[in-house]
Design an enzyme around this catalytic site. Structure first.
Site, PDB file in Angstrom:
ATOM      1  N   ILE A  73      32.824 -28.008  17.076  1.00  0.00           N
ATOM      2  CA  ILE A  73      33.937 -28.056  16.130  1.00  0.00           C
ATOM      3  C   ILE A  73      34.041 -29.467  15.564  1.00  0.00           C
ATOM      4  O   ILE A  73      34.114 -30.441  16.319  1.00  0.00           O
ATOM      5  CB  ILE A  73      35.258 -27.662  16.816  1.00  0.00           C
ATOM      6  CG1 ILE A  73      35.156 -26.243  17.395  1.00  0.00           C
ATOM      7  CG2 ILE A  73      36.426 -27.747  15.828  1.00  0.00           C
ATOM      8  CD1 ILE A  73      36.388 -25.824  18.176  1.00  0.00           C
ATOM      9  N   ASN A  80      43.371 -32.377  18.164  1.00  0.00           N
ATOM     10  CA  ASN A  80      44.166 -32.555  19.385  1.00  0.00           C
ATOM     11  C   ASN A  80      45.182 -33.684  19.232  1.00  0.00           C
ATOM     12  O   ASN A  80      46.336 -33.571  19.667  1.00  0.00           O
ATOM     13  CB  ASN A  80      43.250 -32.844  20.574  1.00  0.00           C
ATOM     14  CG  ASN A  80      42.733 -31.581  21.244  1.00  0.00           C
ATOM     15  OD1 ASN A  80      43.365 -30.533  21.179  1.00  0.00           O
ATOM     16  ND2 ASN A  80      41.580 -31.680  21.867  1.00  0.00           N
ATOM     17  N   GLU A 115      34.595 -28.703  23.105  1.00  0.00           N
ATOM     18  CA  GLU A 115      34.610 -27.963  21.842  1.00  0.00           C
ATOM     19  C   GLU A 115      33.211 -27.530  21.424  1.00  0.00           C
ATOM     20  O   GLU A 115      32.967 -27.212  20.258  1.00  0.00           O
ATOM     21  CB  GLU A 115      35.235 -28.822  20.737  1.00  0.00           C
ATOM     22  CG  GLU A 115      34.435 -30.032  20.310  1.00  0.00           C
ATOM     23  CD  GLU A 115      34.712 -31.273  21.143  1.00  0.00           C
ATOM     24  OE1 GLU A 115      34.453 -32.380  20.628  1.00  0.00           O
ATOM     25  OE2 GLU A 115      35.189 -31.149  22.292  1.00  0.00           O
TER      26      GLU A 115
END
Length: 216
Positions: A73, A80, A115
């Site tokens: 990602i 975040n 991720e």
């Protein structure tokens, strides 16, 4: 006396059946916990490696193609930081669902860590693996991820593709190449797909620094 013994025997058989069923369910749950990523509910790293190693053996035996994809990602740390880890968790879950829906039953989409995700594509050569990777990339960026009470978040992914070759000694050889292709995709600006063959042809020959890992 015989009737009473028969009743006791039937009751004992019923109790054994119930305990066996409970034990079977417990073992099934333990197996699920051992092979499934708790957050995303897709296969975990260990399970994916096991399936991939077995698929490589079958591929060599029947001379079928096999490919893998690694995807990451883009700018997940920023997501975040700006939206919080709970939203980050939602992103990981929704991404897993969206990608899984766009794969075949024989494919395996799994969480590699953080991720980063990996995909096993049996019976798939590199050309078709690139098509699959691009399909996933478009599916992810086509529609923002919605999280309750939050602003919709647009998402992009970078992907690295490679295929099994005759000189590969193990799954680690494929993973190394897919990882190099993935980070070349991130270095190329993210939100793109690069195969290892493309990396060798278009990146390493023209830029000695290509393939070095950029910031996440």
């Amino acid at each position: 006396m015989q009737r009473e013994l028969k009743q006791r025997h039937q009751a004992l058989e019923g109790e054994i059946a119930l305990r066996t069923e409970a034990l079977t369910e417990a073992n099934g749950r333990l197996l699920e916990l051992a092979t499934t990523d708790e957050l995303t509910q897709v296969p975990n790293r260990r399970e994916w490696q096991q399936r991939s190693s077995e698929a490589i053996v079958r591929s060599r035996r029947y001379k079928d193609p096999l490919s893998i994809i690694m995807l990451d990602i883009d700018h997940f740390k920023r997501i975040n930081d700006e939206h919080g880890h709970l939203v980050g968790d939602v992103i990981l879950k929704r991404l897993s669902q969206r990608c899984s829906k766009n794969l075949r039953e024989i494919d395996t989409f799994a969480r590699w860590g953080g991720e980063e995700f990996v995909i096993l594509l049996p019976e798939t050569d590199e050309a078709h693996a690139l098509i699959v990777a691009e399909k996933l990339r478009h599916a992810v960026c086509a529609e923002p991820i919605l999280s309750e009470g939050q602003t919709p978040i647009s998402l992009t992914i970078s992907l690295g593709v490679t295929s099994l070759s005759m000189i590969d000694l193990s799954l680690d050889d494929l993973l190394r190449r897919a990882d190099e292709a993935l980070y070349a995709a991130k270095a190329a600006g993210r939100n793109c797909t690069i195969s290892y063959a493309q990396l060798r042809t278009h990146f390493l020959h023209s830029d000695p620094d290509a393939g070095k890992k950029p910031a996440a």
